[in-house]
Design a protein around this motif. Structure first.
Motif, PDB file in Angstrom:
ATOM      1  N   PRO A  78       0.806  -1.230   0.000  1.00  0.00           N
ATOM      2  CA  PRO A  78       0.000   0.000   0.000  1.00  0.00           C
ATOM      3  C   PRO A  78       0.835   1.274   0.000  1.00  0.00           C
ATOM      4  O   PRO A  78       0.478   2.251  -0.670  1.00  0.00           O
ATOM      5  CB  PRO A  78      -0.812  -0.132   1.304  1.00  0.00           C
ATOM      6  N   ALA A  82       0.590   3.889  -3.197  1.00  0.00           N
ATOM      7  CA  ALA A  82       0.149   5.266  -2.949  1.00  0.00           C
ATOM      8  C   ALA A  82       1.200   6.266  -3.421  1.00  0.00           C
ATOM      9  O   ALA A  82       0.871   7.281  -4.036  1.00  0.00           O
ATOM     10  CB  ALA A  82      -0.143   5.452  -1.457  1.00  0.00           C
ATOM     11  N   VAL A 103      -3.823  10.380  -0.166  1.00  0.00           N
ATOM     12  CA  VAL A 103      -3.924   8.956  -0.425  1.00  0.00           C
ATOM     13  C   VAL A 103      -3.024   8.159   0.514  1.00  0.00           C
ATOM     14  O   VAL A 103      -3.238   6.956   0.734  1.00  0.00           O
ATOM     15  CB  VAL A 103      -3.579   8.663  -1.913  1.00  0.00           C
ATOM     16  N   LEU A 106      -4.314   5.913   3.386  1.00  0.00           N
ATOM     17  CA  LEU A 106      -4.673   4.493   3.218  1.00  0.00           C
ATOM     18  C   LEU A 106      -3.631   3.560   3.824  1.00  0.00           C
ATOM     19  O   LEU A 106      -3.985   2.689   4.651  1.00  0.00           O
ATOM     20  CB  LEU A 106      -4.899   4.183   1.743  1.00  0.00           C
ATOM     21  N   PRO A 107      -2.347   3.664   3.444  1.00  0.00           N
ATOM     22  CA  PRO A 107      -1.370   2.767   4.083  1.00  0.00           C
ATOM     23  C   PRO A 107      -1.267   2.970   5.590  1.00  0.00           C
ATOM     24  O   PRO A 107      -1.045   1.997   6.332  1.00  0.00           O
ATOM     25  CB  PRO A 107      -0.052   3.107   3.385  1.00  0.00           C
ATOM     26  N   GLY A 109      -3.777   3.826   7.568  1.00  0.00           N
ATOM     27  CA  GLY A 109      -4.944   3.142   8.126  1.00  0.00           C
ATOM     28  C   GLY A 109      -4.784   1.633   8.125  1.00  0.00           C
ATOM     29  O   GLY A 109      -5.166   0.949   9.095  1.00  0.00           O
ATOM     30  N   LEU A 110      -4.222   1.092   7.034  1.00  0.00           N
ATOM     31  CA  LEU A 110      -4.001  -0.355   6.962  1.00  0.00           C
ATOM     32  C   LEU A 110      -2.966  -0.812   7.986  1.00  0.00           C
ATOM     33  O   LEU A 110      -3.058  -1.936   8.529  1.00  0.00           O
ATOM     34  CB  LEU A 110      -3.557  -0.747   5.549  1.00  0.00           C
ATOM     35  N   TRP A 113      -4.826  -0.983  11.262  1.00  0.00           N
ATOM     36  CA  TRP A 113      -5.733  -2.137  11.226  1.00  0.00           C
ATOM     37  C   TRP A 113      -4.954  -3.444  11.356  1.00  0.00           C
ATOM     38  O   TRP A 113      -5.377  -4.370  12.064  1.00  0.00           O
ATOM     39  CB  TRP A 113      -6.523  -2.108   9.918  1.00  0.00           C
ATOM     40  N   VAL A 133      -5.600  -3.905  -2.913  1.00  0.00           N
ATOM     41  CA  VAL A 133      -4.978  -2.583  -2.981  1.00  0.00           C
ATOM     42  C   VAL A 133      -4.200  -2.428  -4.284  1.00  0.00           C
ATOM     43  O   VAL A 133      -4.293  -1.394  -4.973  1.00  0.00           O
ATOM     44  CB  VAL A 133      -4.057  -2.363  -1.763  1.00  0.00           C
ATOM     45  N   SER A 136      -6.655  -2.063  -7.274  1.00  0.00           N
ATOM     46  CA  SER A 136      -7.365  -0.780  -7.256  1.00  0.00           C
ATOM     47  C   SER A 136      -6.453   0.367  -7.687  1.00  0.00           C
ATOM     48  O   SER A 136      -6.844   1.222  -8.500  1.00  0.00           O
ATOM     49  CB  SER A 136      -7.923  -0.506  -5.851  1.00  0.00           C
ATOM     50  N   PHE A 137      -5.247   0.395  -7.155  1.00  0.00           N
ATOM     51  CA  PHE A 137      -4.310   1.452  -7.534  1.00  0.00           C
ATOM     52  C   PHE A 137      -3.893   1.328  -9.001  1.00  0.00           C
ATOM     53  O   PHE A 137      -3.697   2.334  -9.688  1.00  0.00           O
ATOM     54  CB  PHE A 137      -3.073   1.430  -6.635  1.00  0.00           C
TER      55      PHE A 137
END
Length: 399
Positions: A78, A82, A103, A106-107, A109-110, A113, A133, A136-137
């Motif tokens: 991720p 990004a 963006v 995202l990494p 947040g991951l 998590w 991921v 999508s990217f």
């Protein structure tokens, strides 16, 4: 005949090497082409992803403890995707990324998590999130690439977009194979091999895109008048057809008493007048007009298929627009008018003949007092006659 066997260990070694080669290519072009933004970020993204891949390969052999390599190799995905996205915005749109930097949330947040849930410790869950991921990217990057900037049509964008779409297909296909085991003939060696080819293709097309853009700019420099910003004589002569079709018009435009502007106000004022007139005509005619500065205070305009009425109307609109401009130089207003000669082909004829008749019409406009449009007449009995418009109103047609 023996079938070629893809060794997973070899493929896992080649994967980070392919990313390293791509990063080196980006850095090489980055230091050679200072104007190409984003290549440094894209190189960093490839290096981060390569380090994660190398860590996973060594971890799988027991060199690094399981929790360490699974966490950091997962996080490299991720983070690198990004960062690559931000660099791609810099490169394709040639602007700062601005809000696109968000963006990177995202990494982050991951990471939180992953630490809280510990899903990265389970191969299927870790691989599923990683692939989602990546796909999508890749799709978002492909969409970003194929969107041409206004006025920029680079064919390489389609190749780069295709390589990114291929990468997305690999990601989502592998993700489907994990979700439905046994239904799709997907093997890790084949997946990584195709992914390596995609990495090479992405790096190659990025380099070609930078080169193609540089070549386009070099061509534009040779075809653009450096003072006024519009096209030059070389560009115009390349665009003119050898044979002018019936109804095509050529207009020669000349700034009246331009030498007096230079003598009274100086050459900087003359440059300002040239630039103001050129930009005013460019705004009125639009970006698709075949307009160029032919040299000095003379401009050429080609109107394919315009016909007499439209050609006269356009020339007269240009005359009025230029005459109404307020051009100030060091607080002094400089009045500017223009004369134009218009020639409209009555039948198909050579472009040289059409230009010559427009030139004759221009001289008639100057002899008639300037600040007017003159239409060249083509008649069998009087091939050299021209007719002029009044200097205050619209062009009058010849009787």
């Amino acid at each position: 005949m023996k079938r070629m066997h893809l060794d997973l260990a070899t493929i896992l070694t080649l994967h980070p090497l392919s990313l390293l080669v791509g990063a080196m290519c980006f850095l090489y072009v980055r230091f050679r082409s200072r104007r190409s933004r984003g290549l440094g970020k894209m190189a960093a993204a490839f290096l981060v992803l390569g380090m994660g891949s190398l860590l996973a390969a060594t971890g799988a052999q027991g060199v690094v403890d399981y929790e360490t390599w699974t966490f950091w190799s997962f996080l490299s995905g991720p983070a690198s995707y990004a960062l690559f996205w931000v660099g791609l915005i810099n490169l394709t749109e040639e602007r700062p990324a601005g809000r696109a930097w968000f963006v990177l949330v995202l990494p982050l947040g991951l990471t939180v998590w992953a630490r809280i849930s510990g899903f990265y410790l389970h191969n299927a869950e870790r691989a599923s999130v990683f692939l989602a991921v990546m796909g999508s990217f890749a799709l978002a990057s492909a969409w970003l690439v194929v969107r041409d900037r206004p006025g920029e049509f680079l064919q390489t964008r389609w190749g780069l977009g295709g390589a990114l779409v291929c990468k997305a297909v690999i990601a989502f296909t592998t993700l489907a194979a994990i979700a439905y085991p046994g239904r799709l003939p997907v093997s890790p060696p084949t997946t990584f091999l195709v992914l390596i080819l995609c990495q090479f293709a992405i790096a190659m097309f990025v380099l070609i895109l930078v080169q193609e853009r540089a070549e386009r700019r070099l061509i534009a420099l040779t075809e653009t008048d450096s003072l006024t910003g519009i096209r030059n004589r070389h560009w115009m002569m390349d665009r003119l057809p050898r044979q002018a079709p019936k109804g095509s018009a050529y207009v020669i435009i000349d700034i009246d008493h331009f030498k007096q502007v230079n003598d009274r106000h100086g050459h900087l004022a003359g440059d300002l007048v040239l630039t103001s007139v050129a930009q005013a005509m460019g705004r009125l005619l639009g970006p698709d007009a075949i307009l160029a500065r032919m040299g000095g205070e003379e401009f050429g305009l080609f109107l394919p298929g315009a016909g007499k009425d439209e050609a006269q109307q356009i020339a007269e609109e240009l005359r009025r627009s230029i005459g109404s401009q307020l051009i100030l130089h060091e607080g002094t207003a400089i009045p500017v008018t223009m004369s134009a000669g218009v020639a409209v082909a009555p039948v198909a004829m050579s472009i040289a003949q059409l230009v010559a008749r427009a030139d004759e019409a221009l001289y008639a406009a100057k002899r008639g007092g300037r600040d007017r449009v003159v239409l060249a007449r083509f008649e069998a009995a009087a091939a050299d006659d021209v007719t002029a418009s009044g200097d205050a109103g619209p062009v009058t047609k010849p009787a």
